[in-house]
Motif scaffolding. Structure first.
Motif, PDB file in Angstrom:
ATOM      1  N   ASP A 181       0.864  -1.181   0.000  1.00  0.00           N
ATOM      2  CA  ASP A 181       0.000   0.000   0.000  1.00  0.00           C
ATOM      3  C   ASP A 181       0.903   1.234   0.000  1.00  0.00           C
ATOM      4  O   ASP A 181       1.678   1.452   0.920  1.00  0.00           O
ATOM      5  N   SER A 182       0.795   2.061  -1.030  1.00  0.00           N
ATOM      6  CA  SER A 182       1.628   3.270  -1.133  1.00  0.00           C
ATOM      7  C   SER A 182       0.792   4.540  -1.047  1.00  0.00           C
ATOM      8  O   SER A 182       1.250   5.626  -1.404  1.00  0.00           O
ATOM      9  N   MET A 183      -0.431   4.411  -0.547  1.00  0.00           N
ATOM     10  CA  MET A 183      -1.357   5.535  -0.525  1.00  0.00           C
ATOM     11  C   MET A 183      -1.141   6.464   0.677  1.00  0.00           C
ATOM     12  O   MET A 183      -1.504   7.634   0.644  1.00  0.00           O
ATOM     13  N   GLU A 184      -0.533   5.948   1.751  1.00  0.00           N
ATOM     14  CA  GLU A 184      -0.484   6.684   3.012  1.00  0.00           C
ATOM     15  C   GLU A 184       0.703   7.644   3.086  1.00  0.00           C
ATOM     16  O   GLU A 184       1.823   7.291   2.684  1.00  0.00           O
ATOM     17  N   THR A 185       0.464   8.830   3.619  1.00  0.00           N
ATOM     18  CA  THR A 185       1.531   9.807   3.846  1.00  0.00           C
ATOM     19  C   THR A 185       1.402  10.388   5.252  1.00  0.00           C
ATOM     20  O   THR A 185       0.293  10.519   5.786  1.00  0.00           O
ATOM     21  N   LEU A 186       2.539  10.723   5.843  1.00  0.00           N
ATOM     22  CA  LEU A 186       2.569  11.406   7.131  1.00  0.00           C
ATOM     23  C   LEU A 186       2.910  12.865   6.892  1.00  0.00           C
ATOM     24  O   LEU A 186       3.852  13.186   6.167  1.00  0.00           O
ATOM     25  N   ARG A 187       2.133  13.755   7.520  1.00  0.00           N
ATOM     26  CA  ARG A 187       2.404  15.194   7.389  1.00  0.00           C
ATOM     27  C   ARG A 187       2.023  15.883   8.689  1.00  0.00           C
ATOM     28  O   ARG A 187       1.254  15.354   9.487  1.00  0.00           O
ATOM     29  N   ALA A 200       3.080   9.195  -5.972  1.00  0.00           N
ATOM     30  CA  ALA A 200       1.851   8.849  -5.253  1.00  0.00           C
ATOM     31  C   ALA A 200       0.719   8.419  -6.178  1.00  0.00           C
ATOM     32  O   ALA A 200      -0.391   8.160  -5.716  1.00  0.00           O
ATOM     33  N   ILE A 201       0.983   8.326  -7.481  1.00  0.00           N
ATOM     34  CA  ILE A 201      -0.088   7.966  -8.412  1.00  0.00           C
ATOM     35  C   ILE A 201      -0.525   6.523  -8.199  1.00  0.00           C
ATOM     36  O   ILE A 201      -1.709   6.206  -8.189  1.00  0.00           O
ATOM     37  N   ASN A 202       0.433   5.615  -8.022  1.00  0.00           N
ATOM     38  CA  ASN A 202       0.104   4.217  -7.809  1.00  0.00           C
ATOM     39  C   ASN A 202      -0.380   4.013  -6.374  1.00  0.00           C
ATOM     40  O   ASN A 202       0.344   4.271  -5.421  1.00  0.00           O
ATOM     41  N   LEU A 247       5.875  12.441   4.282  1.00  0.00           N
ATOM     42  CA  LEU A 247       6.579  11.169   4.145  1.00  0.00           C
ATOM     43  C   LEU A 247       5.619  10.139   3.571  1.00  0.00           C
ATOM     44  O   LEU A 247       4.570   9.858   4.163  1.00  0.00           O
ATOM     45  N   GLN A 248       5.964   9.578   2.425  1.00  0.00           N
ATOM     46  CA  GLN A 248       5.120   8.559   1.796  1.00  0.00           C
ATOM     47  C   GLN A 248       5.473   7.196   2.358  1.00  0.00           C
ATOM     48  O   GLN A 248       6.613   6.730   2.256  1.00  0.00           O
ATOM     49  N   LEU A 249       4.485   6.535   2.974  1.00  0.00           N
ATOM     50  CA  LEU A 249       4.694   5.221   3.562  1.00  0.00           C
ATOM     51  C   LEU A 249       4.493   4.123   2.522  1.00  0.00           C
ATOM     52  O   LEU A 249       3.708   4.269   1.582  1.00  0.00           O
ATOM     53  N   LEU A 250       5.189   3.009   2.734  1.00  0.00           N
ATOM     54  CA  LEU A 250       5.043   1.818   1.903  1.00  0.00           C
ATOM     55  C   LEU A 250       4.786   0.652   2.857  1.00  0.00           C
ATOM     56  O   LEU A 250       5.709   0.148   3.509  1.00  0.00           O
ATOM     57  N   LEU A 251       3.525   0.256   2.969  1.00  0.00           N
ATOM     58  CA  LEU A 251       3.097  -0.745   3.950  1.00  0.00           C
ATOM     59  C   LEU A 251       2.804  -2.057   3.225  1.00  0.00           C
ATOM     60  O   LEU A 251       1.811  -2.170   2.503  1.00  0.00           O
ATOM     61  N   ALA A 252       3.672  -3.042   3.420  1.00  0.00           N
ATOM     62  CA  ALA A 252       3.566  -4.302   2.683  1.00  0.00           C
ATOM     63  C   ALA A 252       2.897  -5.377   3.531  1.00  0.00           C
ATOM     64  O   ALA A 252       3.213  -5.555   4.707  1.00  0.00           O
ATOM     65  N   THR A 253       1.977  -6.098   2.903  1.00  0.00           N
ATOM     66  CA  THR A 253       1.162  -7.107   3.584  1.00  0.00           C
ATOM     67  C   THR A 253       1.025  -8.331   2.693  1.00  0.00           C
ATOM     68  O   THR A 253       1.115  -8.226   1.469  1.00  0.00           O
TER      69      THR A 253
END
Length: 199
Positions: free
Chosen positions: A66-72, A110-112, A146-152
């Motif tokens: 999941d690459s949709m999440e960002t921290l700001r 962030a497009i994908n 910060l763009q997070l990359l959460l792998a599951t």
């Protein structure tokens, strides 16, 4: 008892009753807050993100990111990530890894919304690193969001839910722990019905 004394007595009793109600209300509000917030650390600004969600179809054992999440953050302060932990409603999902896109990521990174590998090998994401220790701020200043990359991955057949993720971080001289309601419904070896966007 004189009329004046009766009026004063009634006002005194009314004042005492009002104070008791205020104290009781404050106690109940605190009790409610204690039940709502399970962490020992206070809630910070990261947890104010609006609830959102989407769904994916995967095969059992297949990893996705999941690459949709960002921290700001608001304002001018810079935060530092201590940890990011995905939260699952039931068994059936397993965390493969938690990374962050590089500072050198492209404007189209962030497009994908989701990748079918972990970690994703997309040059637009820049130099991918572990998320712990990374810094983030508002969109308008360095180092930026910060763009997070959460792998599951799914460990068995069925329909499962990631309810969101916990973020522990330092910001403005304080330490916080927030829960972000960012849901993913994962359909492993079954087909998700269309149109779901969170519970």
């Amino acid at each position: 008892m004189s009329k004046l004394r009766r009026v004063v007595e009634r006002r005194r009793l009314a004042l005492v009753a009002t104070l008791m109600l205020l104290l009781a209300g404050g106690f109940l509000a605190q009790q409610s807050m204690d039940r709502r917030w399970p962490f020992s650390l206070p809630e910070g600004p990261v947890g104010t993100v609006a609830e959102h969600g989407y769904q994916v179809n995967v095969q059992v054992g297949e990893s996705f990111t999941d690459s949709m999440e960002t921290l700001r953050l608001p304002g001018n302060d810079v935060g530092r990530v201590i940890s990011v932990t995905p939260v699952y409603e039931t068994e059936g999902l397993e965390t493969v890894g938690v990374w962050a896109a590089g500072k050198d990521r492209s404007a189209t990174a962030a497009i994908n919304q989701v990748y079918d590998e972990a970690p994703p090998r997309d040059p637009d994401l820049g130099t991918i690193t572990q998320v712990s220790g990374r810094t983030f701020s508002s969109i308008d200043r360095a180092p930026g969001q910060l763009q997070l990359l959460l792998a599951t991955k799914a460990t068995k057949k069925g329909v499962f839910l990631r309810t969101g993720y916990e973020v522990e971080y330092e910001y403005g001289g304080n330490r916080y722990k927030d829960f972000v309601n960012a849901q993913i419904r994962v359909c492993a070896d079954v087909t998700c019905p269309e149109g779901w966007s969170g519970e």
